[in-house]
Design a protein around this motif. Sequence first.
Motif, PDB file in Angstrom:
ATOM      1  N   ASN A  42      26.146   9.416  38.371  1.00 53.83           N
ATOM      2  CA  ASN A  42      25.651  10.484  37.499  1.00 53.83           C
ATOM      3  C   ASN A  42      24.937  11.543  38.336  1.00 53.83           C
ATOM      4  O   ASN A  42      24.055  11.206  39.140  1.00 53.83           O
ATOM      5  CB  ASN A  42      24.695   9.886  36.462  1.00 53.83           C
ATOM      6  N   PRO A  43      25.265  12.816  38.162  1.00 50.47           N
ATOM      7  CA  PRO A  43      24.643  13.870  38.975  1.00 50.47           C
ATOM      8  C   PRO A  43      23.145  14.054  38.722  1.00 50.47           C
ATOM      9  O   PRO A  43      22.466  14.677  39.531  1.00 50.47           O
ATOM     10  CB  PRO A  43      25.417  15.135  38.595  1.00 50.47           C
ATOM     11  N   ARG A  44      22.622  13.512  37.645  1.00 51.43           N
ATOM     12  CA  ARG A  44      21.178  13.615  37.371  1.00 51.43           C
ATOM     13  C   ARG A  44      20.367  12.578  38.122  1.00 51.43           C
ATOM     14  O   ARG A  44      19.142  12.564  38.050  1.00 51.43           O
ATOM     15  CB  ARG A  44      20.919  13.456  35.874  1.00 51.43           C
ATOM     16  N   ILE A  45      21.044  11.692  38.846  1.00 53.93           N
ATOM     17  CA  ILE A  45      20.350  10.603  39.523  1.00 53.93           C
ATOM     18  C   ILE A  45      20.340  10.835  41.024  1.00 53.93           C
ATOM     19  O   ILE A  45      21.368  11.095  41.628  1.00 53.93           O
ATOM     20  CB  ILE A  45      21.026   9.255  39.220  1.00 53.93           C
ATOM     21  N   GLN A  46      19.163  10.749  41.585  1.00 51.43           N
ATOM     22  CA  GLN A  46      19.007  10.718  43.032  1.00 51.43           C
ATOM     23  C   GLN A  46      18.452   9.346  43.362  1.00 51.43           C
ATOM     24  O   GLN A  46      17.437   8.941  42.798  1.00 51.43           O
ATOM     25  CB  GLN A  46      18.042  11.805  43.503  1.00 51.43           C
ATOM     26  N   TYR A  47      19.132   8.636  44.245  1.00 51.34           N
ATOM     27  CA  TYR A  47      18.663   7.294  44.551  1.00 51.34           C
ATOM     28  C   TYR A  47      18.679   7.048  46.051  1.00 51.34           C
ATOM     29  O   TYR A  47      19.360   7.733  46.805  1.00 51.34           O
ATOM     30  CB  TYR A  47      19.509   6.238  43.838  1.00 51.34           C
ATOM     31  N   LYS A  48      17.885   6.071  46.435  1.00 47.36           N
ATOM     32  CA  LYS A  48      17.815   5.703  47.834  1.00 47.36           C
ATOM     33  C   LYS A  48      17.527   4.213  47.915  1.00 47.36           C
ATOM     34  O   LYS A  48      16.772   3.674  47.113  1.00 47.36           O
ATOM     35  CB  LYS A  48      16.725   6.499  48.542  1.00 47.36           C
ATOM     36  N   GLU A  49      18.149   3.567  48.880  1.00 46.42           N
ATOM     37  CA  GLU A  49      17.881   2.159  49.147  1.00 46.42           C
ATOM     38  C   GLU A  49      16.970   2.075  50.359  1.00 46.42           C
ATOM     39  O   GLU A  49      17.201   2.732  51.361  1.00 46.42           O
ATOM     40  CB  GLU A  49      19.174   1.411  49.481  1.00 46.42           C
ATOM     41  N   TYR A  50      15.944   1.266  50.231  1.00 43.95           N
ATOM     42  CA  TYR A  50      15.037   1.015  51.340  1.00 43.95           C
ATOM     43  C   TYR A  50      15.177  -0.445  51.724  1.00 43.95           C
ATOM     44  O   TYR A  50      15.492  -1.298  50.882  1.00 43.95           O
ATOM     45  CB  TYR A  50      13.585   1.295  50.944  1.00 43.95           C
ATOM     46  N   GLU A  51      14.910  -0.740  52.970  1.00 40.63           N
ATOM     47  CA  GLU A  51      14.978  -2.130  53.408  1.00 40.63           C
ATOM     48  C   GLU A  51      13.951  -2.959  52.631  1.00 40.63           C
ATOM     49  O   GLU A  51      14.222  -4.089  52.234  1.00 40.63           O
ATOM     50  CB  GLU A  51      14.718  -2.219  54.910  1.00 40.63           C
ATOM     51  N   CYS A  52      12.776  -2.386  52.410  1.00 37.21           N
ATOM     52  CA  CYS A  52      11.716  -3.083  51.677  1.00 37.21           C
ATOM     53  C   CYS A  52      10.837  -2.041  50.986  1.00 37.21           C
ATOM     54  O   CYS A  52      10.527  -0.997  51.558  1.00 37.21           O
ATOM     55  CB  CYS A  52      10.887  -3.920  52.642  1.00 37.21           C
ATOM     56  N   LEU A  53      10.403  -2.347  49.763  1.00 40.03           N
ATOM     57  CA  LEU A  53       9.490  -1.468  49.036  1.00 40.03           C
ATOM     58  C   LEU A  53       8.092  -2.088  48.902  1.00 40.03           C
ATOM     59  O   LEU A  53       7.274  -1.634  48.126  1.00 40.03           O
ATOM     60  CB  LEU A  53      10.047  -1.152  47.642  1.00 40.03           C
ATOM     61  N   SER A  54       7.845  -3.173  49.630  1.00 40.97           N
ATOM     62  CA  SER A  54       6.538  -3.848  49.660  1.00 40.97           C
ATOM     63  C   SER A  54       6.088  -4.344  48.293  1.00 40.97           C
ATOM     64  O   SER A  54       4.922  -4.251  47.931  1.00 40.97           O
ATOM     65  CB  SER A  54       5.469  -2.928  50.272  1.00 40.97           C
TER      66      SER A  54
END
Length: 89
Positions: A42-54
């Motif tokens: 969906n173009p309204r979504i910006q996402y990112k994967e992080y190795e860890c979010l603590s």
Amino acid sequence: MKNFLTKVFTKKEKIQIEFCQNNLDRFLNEQTVADYGKFLANPRIQYKEYECLSECKLCKTTPYAKVNGQILSGEDSKDLLHQLQAELK
């Protein structure tokens, strides 16, 4: 007339989603990966994967994501996806 058009054609805000890679590995399976892929296209979504979010305690017990800085968690990966979809509305 400008106010009317502005109201009719207002752009909805994008949402920022952050995922923990460890959490995704733990809770996603082949079936849900395809569902998440469609959702994240969906173009309204910006996402990112992080190795860890603590968020280690949460990460071990339930699937979660941070949406605009707020944590959303679900009973399972499908429940989390439904909550994420609700954020778009």
